[in-house]
Write a protein that holds these residues in place. Sequence first.
Motif, PDB file in Angstrom:
ATOM      1  N   GLU A   1       0.888  -1.247   0.137  1.00  0.00           N
ATOM      2  CA  GLU A   1       0.009  -0.018   0.003  1.00  0.00           C
ATOM      3  C   GLU A   1       0.958   1.183   0.064  1.00  0.00           C
ATOM      4  OE1 GLU A   1      -4.197   1.054   2.085  1.00  0.00           O
ATOM      5  OE2 GLU A   1      -2.555   0.301   3.191  1.00  0.00           O
TER       6      GLU A   1
ATOM      7  N   THR B   1      -8.912   2.912  -9.856  1.00  0.00           N
ATOM      8  CA  THR B   1      -7.991   1.826  -9.131  1.00  0.00           C
ATOM      9  C   THR B   1      -6.448   1.757  -9.199  1.00  0.00           C
ATOM     10  OG1 THR B   1     -10.106   0.595  -9.382  1.00  0.00           O
ATOM     11  CG2 THR B   1      -8.007  -0.554  -8.640  1.00  0.00           C
TER      12      THR B   1
ATOM     13  N   ALA C   1      -0.118  -8.419  -4.504  1.00  0.00           N
ATOM     14  CA  ALA C   1      -1.154  -7.597  -5.044  1.00  0.00           C
ATOM     15  C   ALA C   1      -2.001  -7.288  -4.012  1.00  0.00           C
ATOM     16  CB  ALA C   1      -2.009  -8.708  -5.754  1.00  0.00           C
TER      17      ALA C   1
ATOM     18  N   SER D   1      -6.662  -2.186   4.515  1.00  0.00           N
ATOM     19  CA  SER D   1      -7.710  -3.374   4.147  1.00  0.00           C
ATOM     20  C   SER D   1      -8.312  -3.802   5.479  1.00  0.00           C
ATOM     21  CB  SER D   1      -6.894  -4.609   3.573  1.00  0.00           C
ATOM     22  OG  SER D   1      -7.871  -5.491   2.991  1.00  0.00           O
TER      23      SER D   1
ATOM     24  N   ASP E   1      -3.621  -0.948  -8.346  1.00  0.00           N
ATOM     25  CA  ASP E   1      -3.443  -2.164  -7.826  1.00  0.00           C
ATOM     26  C   ASP E   1      -2.197  -2.876  -8.796  1.00  0.00           C
ATOM     27  OD1 ASP E   1      -4.442  -2.549 -10.689  1.00  0.00           O
ATOM     28  OD2 ASP E   1      -6.131  -3.731  -9.905  1.00  0.00           O
TER      29      ASP E   1
ATOM     30  N   PRO F   1     -10.836  -7.999  -8.069  1.00  0.00           N
ATOM     31  CA  PRO F   1     -11.382  -6.890  -8.523  1.00  0.00           C
ATOM     32  C   PRO F   1     -12.900  -6.656  -8.734  1.00  0.00           C
ATOM     33  CG  PRO F   1      -9.609  -7.712  -9.675  1.00  0.00           C
ATOM     34  CD  PRO F   1      -9.843  -8.918  -8.802  1.00  0.00           C
TER      35      PRO F   1
ATOM     36  N   ALA G   1      -4.735  -3.398  -3.481  1.00  0.00           N
ATOM     37  CA  ALA G   1      -5.243  -2.399  -4.383  1.00  0.00           C
ATOM     38  C   ALA G   1      -5.646  -1.104  -3.361  1.00  0.00           C
ATOM     39  CB  ALA G   1      -6.431  -2.740  -5.059  1.00  0.00           C
TER      40      ALA G   1
ATOM     41  N   ASP H   1      -7.288  -5.789   0.079  1.00  0.00           N
ATOM     42  CA  ASP H   1      -6.049  -6.775  -0.327  1.00  0.00           C
ATOM     43  C   ASP H   1      -6.801  -7.776  -1.272  1.00  0.00           C
ATOM     44  OD1 ASP H   1      -3.735  -8.073  -0.091  1.00  0.00           O
ATOM     45  OD2 ASP H   1      -4.320  -8.968   1.914  1.00  0.00           O
ATOM     46  N   ARG H   2      -5.825  -8.247  -1.999  1.00  0.00           N
ATOM     47  CA  ARG H   2      -6.270  -9.145  -3.219  1.00  0.00           C
ATOM     48  C   ARG H   2      -6.047 -10.564  -2.734  1.00  0.00           C
ATOM     49  NH1 ARG H   2      -9.273  -5.774  -5.956  1.00  0.00           N
ATOM     50  NH2 ARG H   2      -8.267  -4.773  -7.732  1.00  0.00           N
TER      51      ARG H   2
END
Length: 328
Positions: free
Chosen positions: A65, A306, A313, A164, A308, A289, A315, A196-197
């Motif tokens: 981040e 966005t 990963a 997140s 990201d 996403p 975002a 968070d992805r």
Amino acid sequence: MGVVRNLRQVSADDAGIDIAFRADVHAGLSQNPKAIPARWFYDATGSALFEDITTLPEYYPTRSETDLLTRHAADMAAAIGPGRAVVELGSGSSTKTPLLLGAIAPAAYVPVDISGDFLRDSSAALAARFPGLPIYPVEADFTQRVDLPREICPLPKLGFFPGSTIGNMVARTAIDLLRHWRATLGDGSLLLIGIDRIKDIAILERAYDDPAGVTAAFNLNLLERINRELGGDLPVENFVHRAVWNDIYARIEMHLVAACDMEFTVDGHRYAMAAGETIHSENSHKYGPRDANLLLRAGGWTPIATWDDADPAFALILAEATTFRSAP
């Protein structure tokens, strides 16, 4: 202008104990399975331990981040515009918050956090770094009703929800929170939120169970806090930290596992746990996403940008308050 008076919106009893903390602990220890909301991690000790977690090599969210905020600061500033009051849900990070404040030329900064000591310390540090910025710290649980300082009422607002933290909530609670802050921040407001992805399970589990044991100490501090503030006698040494991936719910779960049969008291109430029984202390949901955009839209926010491209990963999504129009 520096930090002004701290606005406290936390209810305590005559002994100074947070009423909601006591209620959540008793409710959580009485149910099956046992669970205590993650927001109670963040007393002064817990907040300091979490700051330590953010510096660990295994804990990628802060690094990813921060990388996004650093590399895309100009684009974010152009999309957000100057002169907004930044309302941060959770007290300002020593790393991320200055990056945002330095990029967008805000008119005011309002950190909202349940940990009063950490809130005051972080606000004072930011006041020293940004001496011309009005700062209005609000000691409150941002998952509940929060009255914003009257000084920022006429200003356009940017909600800032990094880290997140939205992932700590199940979907219905996350949507309720997003709707609440859509109403609180008002028409014309923006929201910059960290999401968070989903990624490799090994990366996820290492991030929440580091070899140095800092995350374990953070988790176990919840029990220490119960003992300190609620007169408990939980045998902390008989609990073990566990972090596991739950694929059905797409989340990391943190638990405090009883290593043996035990009995203990909290605030005069007696409880028992069997060996292997757990206290579920945190969820950390991860979003693809489409999932993230759907969550925001359901909460009254329309994604407009966005960022990201972080590794691992992660975002940052900028969304605007959805305008709801009545059907003709």
